[in-house]
Design a protein around this motif. Structure first.
Motif, PDB file in Angstrom:
ATOM      1  N   ALA A 265      60.526  48.634  53.103  1.00  0.00           N
ATOM      2  CA  ALA A 265      61.377  49.684  52.285  1.00  0.00           C
ATOM      3  C   ALA A 265      61.066  49.952  51.066  1.00  0.00           C
ATOM      4  CB  ALA A 265      62.739  48.964  52.129  1.00  0.00           C
ATOM      5  N   VAL A 266      60.380  49.225  50.393  1.00  0.00           N
ATOM      6  CA  VAL A 266      59.855  49.388  48.804  1.00  0.00           C
ATOM      7  C   VAL A 266      58.711  50.561  48.973  1.00  0.00           C
ATOM      8  CG1 VAL A 266      58.841  48.489  46.931  1.00  0.00           C
ATOM      9  CG2 VAL A 266      59.981  47.150  48.673  1.00  0.00           C
ATOM     10  N   VAL A 267      57.925  50.750  50.187  1.00  0.00           N
ATOM     11  CA  VAL A 267      56.979  51.626  50.364  1.00  0.00           C
ATOM     12  C   VAL A 267      57.644  52.937  50.463  1.00  0.00           C
ATOM     13  CG1 VAL A 267      54.974  52.430  51.641  1.00  0.00           C
ATOM     14  CG2 VAL A 267      55.489  49.857  51.597  1.00  0.00           C
TER      15      VAL A 267
ATOM     16  N   SER B  79      42.117  57.216  35.641  1.00  0.00           N
ATOM     17  CA  SER B  79      42.526  56.312  36.794  1.00  0.00           C
ATOM     18  C   SER B  79      43.196  55.013  36.360  1.00  0.00           C
ATOM     19  CB  SER B  79      41.563  56.394  37.722  1.00  0.00           C
ATOM     20  OG  SER B  79      41.889  55.522  39.065  1.00  0.00           O
ATOM     21  N   LEU B  80      44.537  54.796  36.725  1.00  0.00           N
ATOM     22  CA  LEU B  80      44.774  53.324  36.804  1.00  0.00           C
ATOM     23  C   LEU B  80      45.037  52.709  38.280  1.00  0.00           C
ATOM     24  CD1 LEU B  80      47.454  53.207  33.863  1.00  0.00           C
ATOM     25  CD2 LEU B  80      45.183  52.346  34.093  1.00  0.00           C
ATOM     26  N   GLY B  81      44.336  53.422  38.996  1.00  0.00           N
ATOM     27  CA  GLY B  81      44.469  52.860  40.212  1.00  0.00           C
ATOM     28  C   GLY B  81      43.098  52.469  41.214  1.00  0.00           C
ATOM     29  N   HIS B  82      42.141  52.213  40.210  1.00  0.00           N
ATOM     30  CA  HIS B  82      40.833  51.893  40.855  1.00  0.00           C
ATOM     31  C   HIS B  82      40.942  50.488  41.634  1.00  0.00           C
ATOM     32  CE1 HIS B  82      38.559  55.420  39.853  1.00  0.00           C
ATOM     33  NE2 HIS B  82      37.488  54.780  39.883  1.00  0.00           N
ATOM     34  N   ALA B  83      41.801  49.709  41.219  1.00  0.00           N
ATOM     35  CA  ALA B  83      42.108  48.236  41.896  1.00  0.00           C
ATOM     36  C   ALA B  83      42.132  48.631  43.544  1.00  0.00           C
ATOM     37  CB  ALA B  83      43.235  47.801  41.526  1.00  0.00           C
ATOM     38  N   VAL B  84      42.730  49.842  43.775  1.00  0.00           N
ATOM     39  CA  VAL B  84      42.623  50.205  45.433  1.00  0.00           C
ATOM     40  C   VAL B  84      41.438  50.089  45.926  1.00  0.00           C
ATOM     41  CG1 VAL B  84      42.969  51.948  46.980  1.00  0.00           C
ATOM     42  CG2 VAL B  84      44.714  51.873  44.831  1.00  0.00           C
ATOM     43  N   PHE B  85      40.141  50.434  45.166  1.00  0.00           N
ATOM     44  CA  PHE B  85      38.818  50.462  45.872  1.00  0.00           C
ATOM     45  C   PHE B  85      38.478  49.107  45.765  1.00  0.00           C
ATOM     46  CE2 PHE B  85      39.380  54.640  44.000  1.00  0.00           C
ATOM     47  CZ  PHE B  85      39.946  55.270  45.283  1.00  0.00           C
ATOM     48  N   PHE B  86      38.624  48.385  44.783  1.00  0.00           N
ATOM     49  CA  PHE B  86      38.264  47.128  44.567  1.00  0.00           C
ATOM     50  C   PHE B  86      38.733  46.075  45.610  1.00  0.00           C
ATOM     51  CE2 PHE B  86      38.083  43.038  42.203  1.00  0.00           C
ATOM     52  CZ  PHE B  86      36.625  43.102  41.647  1.00  0.00           C
ATOM     53  N   PHE B 146      50.256  50.511  44.112  1.00  0.00           N
ATOM     54  CA  PHE B 146      51.374  49.727  44.699  1.00  0.00           C
ATOM     55  C   PHE B 146      51.477  50.064  46.161  1.00  0.00           C
ATOM     56  CE2 PHE B 146      52.622  49.517  40.272  1.00  0.00           C
ATOM     57  CZ  PHE B 146      53.153  48.143  40.129  1.00  0.00           C
ATOM     58  N   ILE B 147      51.210  51.119  46.638  1.00  0.00           N
ATOM     59  CA  ILE B 147      51.221  51.305  47.978  1.00  0.00           C
ATOM     60  C   ILE B 147      50.097  50.404  48.888  1.00  0.00           C
ATOM     61  CG2 ILE B 147      50.683  53.036  49.912  1.00  0.00           C
ATOM     62  CD1 ILE B 147      51.761  55.113  48.491  1.00  0.00           C
ATOM     63  N   ALA B 148      48.981  50.332  47.993  1.00  0.00           N
ATOM     64  CA  ALA B 148      47.887  49.530  48.659  1.00  0.00           C
ATOM     65  C   ALA B 148      48.127  48.142  48.765  1.00  0.00           C
ATOM     66  CB  ALA B 148      46.495  49.748  47.835  1.00  0.00           C
ATOM     67  N   GLN B 149      48.880  47.657  47.612  1.00  0.00           N
ATOM     68  CA  GLN B 149      49.287  46.021  47.339  1.00  0.00           C
ATOM     69  C   GLN B 149      50.081  45.755  48.320  1.00  0.00           C
ATOM     70  OE1 GLN B 149      51.513  44.527  44.280  1.00  0.00           O
ATOM     71  NE2 GLN B 149      49.883  43.397  43.607  1.00  0.00           N
ATOM     72  N   PHE B 257      45.599  39.324  43.661  1.00  0.00           N
ATOM     73  CA  PHE B 257      44.534  39.366  42.882  1.00  0.00           C
ATOM     74  C   PHE B 257      43.346  40.383  43.517  1.00  0.00           C
ATOM     75  CE2 PHE B 257      46.028  34.920  42.164  1.00  0.00           C
ATOM     76  CZ  PHE B 257      46.798  35.053  40.919  1.00  0.00           C
ATOM     77  N   ALA B 258      43.466  40.745  44.588  1.00  0.00           N
ATOM     78  CA  ALA B 258      42.374  41.654  44.964  1.00  0.00           C
ATOM     79  C   ALA B 258      43.034  43.070  44.615  1.00  0.00           C
ATOM     80  CB  ALA B 258      42.606  41.911  46.693  1.00  0.00           C
ATOM     81  N   PHE B 259      44.403  43.329  44.625  1.00  0.00           N
ATOM     82  CA  PHE B 259      44.986  44.383  43.859  1.00  0.00           C
ATOM     83  C   PHE B 259      45.641  44.149  42.850  1.00  0.00           C
ATOM     84  CE2 PHE B 259      44.695  45.400  48.559  1.00  0.00           C
ATOM     85  CZ  PHE B 259      43.725  46.285  48.619  1.00  0.00           C
ATOM     86  N   ASP B 260      44.835  43.996  41.811  1.00  0.00           N
ATOM     87  CA  ASP B 260      45.672  43.328  40.510  1.00  0.00           C
ATOM     88  C   ASP B 260      45.702  44.465  39.373  1.00  0.00           C
ATOM     89  OD1 ASP B 260      46.259  41.686  38.254  1.00  0.00           O
ATOM     90  OD2 ASP B 260      44.467  40.451  38.397  1.00  0.00           O
ATOM     91  N   PRO B 261      46.885  44.528  38.741  1.00  0.00           N
ATOM     92  CA  PRO B 261      47.157  45.667  37.959  1.00  0.00           C
ATOM     93  C   PRO B 261      46.457  45.285  36.674  1.00  0.00           C
ATOM     94  CG  PRO B 261      49.002  44.186  38.146  1.00  0.00           C
ATOM     95  CD  PRO B 261      48.274  43.848  39.326  1.00  0.00           C
ATOM     96  N   LEU B 262      45.967  43.921  36.387  1.00  0.00           N
ATOM     97  CA  LEU B 262      45.256  43.387  35.361  1.00  0.00           C
ATOM     98  C   LEU B 262      43.677  44.133  35.468  1.00  0.00           C
ATOM     99  CD1 LEU B 262      45.728  40.030  33.993  1.00  0.00           C
ATOM    100  CD2 LEU B 262      45.917  42.186  32.777  1.00  0.00           C
ATOM    101  N   PHE B 263      43.191  44.237  36.644  1.00  0.00           N
ATOM    102  CA  PHE B 263      41.860  44.891  36.938  1.00  0.00           C
ATOM    103  C   PHE B 263      41.982  46.314  36.566  1.00  0.00           C
ATOM    104  CE2 PHE B 263      39.209  47.777  39.597  1.00  0.00           C
ATOM    105  CZ  PHE B 263      37.983  46.990  39.615  1.00  0.00           C
TER     106      PHE B 263
END
Lengths: 293, 369
Positions: A265-267, B79-86, B146-149, B257-263
């Motif tokens: 749902a969140v997605v 880009s604040l989404g590079h954690a997706v690739f990480f 967020f989609i990735a996480q 941790f793999a998809f980490d906003p802090l990264f």
């Protein structure tokens, strides 16, 4: 099945009112200051914790407590703008202010963790658990009160923006900052007060979030900010009406998908965002972007 | 060592300046070799596992920060989404190693695969995100994140919220970190070389022209979309490889941790700290910030304090050094040199105002080779 769908729509609309309020604050800040306050999510959580402290330790009713938390959040907002956003200048101002807000969010999150720890807490009151029987549905009282409050707040914001002198200077600043400065508007003051108002609504949003989300902890800010960002982008950045419509649309869509699969749902939020932007880059109600600089 | 030309596209002056430029290149090359030599013998000299662990971590983050800068620093699209690739790199190595039952050195051979998966992801993401600019771009990259996480948490083949375990190699404990260290160093050196080549190339010029004024660049004949997308993909490849290496080193990947906003935040601040869009800035930022961060985390095992200090450090950097260490230092050095040159005799006119180097939008098109 049909009943579930009606219930989901009712939930979505009622919950959408609260998100609309938080999103209006965010989009107002964007419109006037041209920055995205990425700390809005954690500020909502902070507002929720303030309500929590007032209700648990001082036994003040959640709604009455807003008389204290709203001014408090307003002051916090003005302080953040004055200390960390206003001094930023130069070409990378937009991205720097985003990072500054992110850093502020980190600090607030760390402080909340230190004070309250990672355990989930929930705001409770008699009307949080009770519900009314309306049109054949059981609707929790808190949703109805919260929705009414959100509508009242949005209406008050609307009056402030469109019926007062201050509102006129805010709108002038949104349209053209340089021109507003030239006709004698104190743009710095407008920016500070707008940021304060945009953050003050998080006190209301936070109280509602704390009472309806089924528990929150300092980490809840990430989920909130990502939803709010999706809402204001979908509605078109800087468009208040767009934020309202997008908030209700998103929460209803989420509630509908929730019937089928709660995990996904969140997605829905983000997929809807990506789909809309792929077709219409300026959002549903946004103006075509001006030449970027 | 005058890194002043790094900040923006500056037409290189003729004559004596080119001689000086050549000597600067030699100086810089020499300096780089010395640093490389020190980094190469570092694990031989230091055997303390805590320190080498921090060192490996720092090298991985340095590669990620330099890679982030290749796209965001040069093109101006934050880009604040590079954690997706990480994270994608981490999960690729994890899933492939599990499926093919790899262990020990052969796992490193999966890193190019991690890069390929990240690249394959980055093309559709880039095609959507790069249609929008500025804030909207930043927000849409956050949405991708967020989609990735959420996907990693909810899909069955990623192991859900408990994540995925890396094979644990049976290397000797005393030199356990060494293979990771040298692979990370190789990745970092390759990334810096790529960053340097791109900066000097026509492609790099086009990127920085887009950063200065995209519409004008388009008017001058740059085709923004392919250029931006190429930089995005290159950046994603390195980030994916760094993610894969990080996963093997840490031994586990769980979604948050793999998809980490802090990264995302860390690489951005590293680049800002050193100097956004410069060659050595992100490297310097990573070499200073990552060990500090690790040290703080070790020092205050209560991680919340390290979070507060980290936020305060970011604020200090943003407010105190808005343009980063390298450009600010370069300005200071130039100003000092100009003053010294002017003082004894007025025989040489400084060819450019020391501070005037910064931000000359629109000059991008006419820059030299």
């Amino acid at each position: 099945m049909g009943r579930q769908i009606y219930e989901a729509i009712a939930d979505g609309i009622l919950g959408g009112g609260v998100y609309a309020l938080m999103a209006v604050g965010l989009t107002l800040i964007f419109g006037v200051l041209d920055i995205i306050n990425i700390a809005q999510g954690i500020l909502v959580v902070l507002g929720a914790y303030l309500s929590y402290v007032l209700s648990v330790h001082l036994h003040i009713d959640l709604f009455v407590g807003l008389l204290i938390t709203v001014p408090a959040m307003f002051v916090i907002g003005v302080a953040i703008q004055w200390l960390f956003i206003r001094p930023l200048r130069g070409r990378d101002r937009a991205s720097m202010s985003l990072l500054a807000a992110y850093a502020v969010a980190l600090i607030i999150e760390g402080l909340l963790y230190r004070i309250f720890g990672p355990n989930y807490v929930v705001l409770t009151a008699s009307y949080v658990t009770s519900s009314v029987h309306l049109f054949g549905f059981y609707l929790p009282d808190i949703y109805l009160y919260g929705f009414a409050l959100a509508v009242a707040c949005v209406a008050a914001l609307y009056l402030l923006l469109y019926r007062t002198r201050f509102g006129r200077s805010v709108r002038a600043t949104m349209q053209d900052q340089m021109a507003a400065r030239l006709i004698g508007i104190d743009v710095n003051r407008v920016a500070a007060v707008t940021f304060g108002i945009g953050v003050a609504v998080t006190a209301v949003g936070g109280m509602m979030f704390g009472a309806t989300s089924g528990g929150f902890n300092p980490n809840s800010g990430y989920d909130l900010i990502s939803r709010l960002l999706a809402i204001i982008i979908l509605g078109g950045l800087g468009s208040i009406g767009g934020a309202l419509a997008a908030a209700v649309f998103m929460t209803t869509a989420e509630a509908l998908v929730d019937i089928w699969s709660p995990d996904w749902a969140v997605v829905v939020f983000y997929v809807a965002l990506v789909l809309v932007l792929a077709i219409r880059p300026s959002g549903l109600f946004g103006r075509a972007p001006a030449r970027a600089q | 060592m005058s890194p002043r030309a790094e900040n923006t596209v500056t037409p290189r002056a003729e004559g004596t300046a080119s001689v000086r430029a050549a000597s600067t290149v030699i100086q810089r090359g020499g300096g780089a070799l010395v640093v490389l030599a020190v980094l190469a013998v570092f694990p031989l000299a230091v055997s303390n596992a805590t320190i080498t662990t921090i060192a490996v971590d720092t090298l991985i983050f340095a590669a990620a920060a330099v890679a982030w800068n290749i796209f965001s620093g040069y093109s101006g699209y934050i880009s604040l989404g590079h954690a997706v690739f990480f994270g994608a790199g981490a999960y690729t190595v994890g899933i492939a190693a599990r499926a093919w039952q790899l262990n020990g050195d052969p796992v490193f051979a999966l890193l190019p695969l991690a890069g390929c998966v990240a690249a394959a992801l980055s093309v559709p993401l880039g095609l959507i995100a790069l249609r929008v600019r500025r804030h909207t771009f930043v927000v849409i990259t956050i949405a991708f994140f967020f989609i990735a996480q959420l996907s990693a948490t909810n899909l069955s083949w990623t192991g859900g919220s408990s994540g995925i375990l890396a094979p644990s190699p049976n290397w000797a404990a005393a030199t356990f970190n060494d293979p990771f260290y040298y692979i990370a160093l190789a990745l970092l050196v390759a990334t810096i070389a790529a960053s340097w080549l791109i900066r000097r190339s026509r492609f790099g010029l086009q990127l920085r022209a887009i950063r200065d004024d995209e519409d004008r660049a388009a008017g001058l004949g740059v085709r923004p979309m392919p250029v931006k997308l190429a930089a995005f993909v290159i950046s994603a490849i390195v980030t994916g490889m760094a993610g894969g290496l990080w996963f093997y080193f840490i031994g586990q990947a769980i979604p948050q941790f793999a998809f980490d906003p802090l990264f995302d935040l860390s690489v951005v601040v590293m680049a800002f700290f050193g100097g956004l869009g410069t060659l050595s800035g992100p490297l310097l930022g990573a070499l200073i910030i990552e060990p500090t961060q690790q040290w703080l985390t070790l020092q205050y095992t209560n991680e919340y304090l390290s979070e507060i200090l980290l936020g305060a450090l970011f604020l200090a950097v943003i407010l105190g050094l808005p343009r980063g260490v390298i450009p600010t230092a370069a300005e200071r050095i130039d100003a000092l040199r100009a003053r010294r040159r002017r003082a004894p005799a007025r025989e040489e006119v400084p060819q450019a105002g020391p501070a005037g180097q910064a931000g000359q939008p629109g000059r991008a098109g006419q820059a030299a080779p």
